[in-house]
Design a protein around this motif. Structure first.
Motif, PDB file in Angstrom:
ATOM      1  N   TYR A 116       1.202  -1.334   0.185  1.00 47.62           N
ATOM      2  CA  TYR A 116       0.267   0.200  -0.120  1.00 47.62           C
ATOM      3  C   TYR A 116       0.861   1.590  -0.493  1.00 47.62           C
ATOM      4  O   TYR A 116       0.561   2.005  -0.705  1.00 47.62           O
ATOM      5  N   SER A 117       1.835   1.335   0.326  1.00 42.17           N
ATOM      6  CA  SER A 117       2.681   2.575   0.528  1.00 42.17           C
ATOM      7  C   SER A 117       3.612   2.719  -0.258  1.00 42.17           C
ATOM      8  O   SER A 117       3.766   3.594  -0.647  1.00 42.17           O
ATOM      9  N   ASN A 118       3.582   1.579  -1.361  1.00 40.69           N
ATOM     10  CA  ASN A 118       4.338   1.612  -2.686  1.00 40.69           C
ATOM     11  C   ASN A 118       3.634   2.177  -3.359  1.00 40.69           C
ATOM     12  O   ASN A 118       3.616   4.076  -4.289  1.00 40.69           O
ATOM     13  N   TYR A 119       1.948   2.006  -3.294  1.00 39.88           N
ATOM     14  CA  TYR A 119       0.863   2.452  -4.664  1.00 39.88           C
ATOM     15  C   TYR A 119       1.265   4.032  -3.904  1.00 39.88           C
ATOM     16  O   TYR A 119       0.857   4.899  -5.089  1.00 39.88           O
ATOM     17  N   LEU A 120       0.566   4.170  -3.226  1.00 41.38           N
ATOM     18  CA  LEU A 120       0.684   5.755  -2.085  1.00 41.38           C
ATOM     19  C   LEU A 120       1.740   6.814  -2.813  1.00 41.38           C
ATOM     20  O   LEU A 120       1.659   7.634  -3.118  1.00 41.38           O
TER      21      LEU A 120
END
Length: 516
Positions: free
Chosen positions: A337-341
């Motif tokens: 999720y951090s990668n996406y954000l």
């Protein structure tokens, strides 16, 4: 923290074969002829030369009388024959002369004999003394010779690896080098005046992406014995410690085949060690600083090194077989999720939802054959097999973001551990894993553990500021989180087993329950 590793079976030590030297001592036919002439000439000269006087001449017996020389006898006989008719006075005079000559000859012979006796006594004394000295030397106990094993390291350099100290270096690693490395006259482990190269890089921060690698690099850069890598070919510090030197776009010129992937090739492409190392050192590392102070070390922090686990370990360990590996891992769901954000913040995924982004990578994993039915026994058989490694390599080709694959830590770590074992190194001592959650909770404690792993003295951390701060103001959909947790669960269980359980057992699942 370190994983347990299967014991590497001892194999017969195999030393690299040395080229047979030609026998340059055997003369040619022409040389044989010249040599024969020289020997013949020398022999002839020795036979014609006057023999040297003996050191100990024969001494006369006591009953032997001194006799005049033959020349004196011949002269006396001749005079008697030619002057037999002479007067008595002439005969008397001649006899007196002969007597004088005989007396003189006897005196001379006696003097010569005395000299020879004296010389004989001196020579005998010298020979006797020499014999006694030789006997003393022979009788004395031989001196104890202490054999010292040759060291390949500089004694003043605490961070240089001694190849002789590595487990099975001459056995297992020989096969590794033959299959993966083209040394081209370079030492695999630089020694002597080139030993400083073993500190450039001394360690790698290999991953994982969006798990805290930038913060870890920032913390270690504050250490007084850690040198910041250089910007490409300049004397200025690099803007980032993420050098990416071993990634394909920078490293392909140092590989013997144009293909990106080497796992399925027979024989696999080889890495040109000498040229790759020369360029790497010139671009990124301070030779002057590292040679003047042997306590200084440098590093490379590139999270992609962990991801490309079926390709890069062989290339990295060809160029830098001594390097220590440091990895920061984060809860795989949170990392995705951090990668996406982060991509949204960069402006790359403005019109793509998190679920759409995930589904695209799920398709890549299925098409490559990485995802298997987890409910069947085939999943356990597939895990860690050559088929899984081949599927992983295909996945690396298909995907750009590797959104989900970057969180499949156990697949990547298995490849890295295997590569280290192939060169005779123990992953338990050469590979250190930090959990991102532990680093966030207690920076000082984790920092101390890392310094201990690297063999660096413990120092106070001046700045504890996180290098990259993620934006998690937008919460993840609960259904999506549940789907990801279920997907990663069996891979996490394999990871905990690889790590030897301990405090790893169910760590991220327990953390998720506590936070919910």
């Amino acid at each position: 923290m370190y994983p347990p590793t299967k014991k590497v079976e001892d194999s017969a030590k195999v030393t690299p074969s040395k080229s047979k030297r030609k026998n340059n001592l055997k003369p040619s036919n022409k040389q044989d002829a010249n040599t024969a002439k020289m020997i013949s000439s020398t022999s002839k000269h020795e036979n014609n030369s006057k023999p040297s006087e003996n050191l100990i001449p024969d001494t006369p017996k006591k009953d032997d009388k001194e006799m005049p020389s033959s020349m004196d006898n011949d002269a006396s006989t001749k005079k008697e024959k030619t002057k037999s008719s002479g007067s008595s006075s002439s005969s008397s005079t001649t006899n007196e002369s002969d007597n004088d000559n005989n007396n003189t000859s006897r005196d001379n012979n006696k003097a010569n004999t005395d000299k020879k006796k004296e010389k004989s006594r001196k020579s005998a004394h010298e020979v006797k003394s020499k014999g006694q000295n030789e006997k003393q030397v022979t009788d004395s106990p031989p001196k104890k010779v202490v054999e010292t094993k040759q060291k390949f390291t500089v004694s003043l350099d605490p961070h240089v690896v001694d190849p002789a100290s590595l487990q099975n270096l001459e056995g297992t690693s020989t096969t590794f080098v033959e299959h993966n490395c083209q040394l081209q006259g370079a030492e695999w482990y630089p020694t002597g005046s080139d030993a400083w190269q073993q500190r450039a890089p001394y360690f790698l921060i290999a991953g994982a992406y969006k798990s805290g690698t930038s913060s870890m690099a920032s913390y270690l850069s504050q250490h007084p014995q850690v040198v910041q890598p250089l910007r490409n070919g300049s004397n200025l510090p690099s803007r980032t410690t993420e050098l990416q030197f071993f990634l394909y776009r920078n490293f392909r010129r140092f590989v013997s085949a144009q293909a990106l992937l080497s796992y399925n090739d027979e024989p696999p492409p080889k890495t040109f060690v000498k040229s790759a190392r020369t360029v790497m050192l010139a671009r990124h590392y301070r030779k002057k600083t590292l040679t003047e102070d042997t306590s200084m070390v440098s590093f490379d922090s590139t999270p992609g090194y962990l991801l490309y686990s079926s390709i890069l370990p062989q290339r990295i360990l060809c160029v830098a077989p001594w390097v220590k590996i440091l990895v920061v891992l984060r809860n795989p769901v949170d990392r995705v999720y951090s990668n996406y954000l982060y991509n949204i913040r960069l402006g790359g995924l403005q019109d793509v939802s998190f679920e759409e982004w995930l589904e695209k990578d799920f398709d890549n994993l299925r098409q490559a054959g990485v995802i298997q039915e987890k409910s069947s026994s085939s999943f356990q058989d597939f895990s860690g097999s050559p088929a899984e490694t081949a599927a992983w390599t295909q996945y690396l080709l298909k995907s750009d973001e590797h959104a989900i694959g970057r969180s499949l830590y156990v697949i990547q770590l298995r490849h890295w551990f295997k590569a280290l074992q192939d060169i005779g190194r123990d992953p338990r001592t050469e590979f250190h894993i930090v959990r991102s959650e532990d680093l966030l909770e207690d920076v000082d404690s984790e920092y101390t553990k890392v310094l201990e792993f690297l063999g660096l003295p413990d120092t106070e951390l001046k700045s504890k500021t996180k290098k990259v701060v993620g934006d998690h103001t937008q919460p993840m959909n609960k259904a999506t989180r549940k789907k990801l947790e279920d997907f990663f669960a069996p891979y996490n269980q394999q990871l905990y087993k690889l790590m030897g359980h301990g405090d790893w057992g169910g760590f991220w699942e327990n953390e998720a329950r506590q936070s919910s």
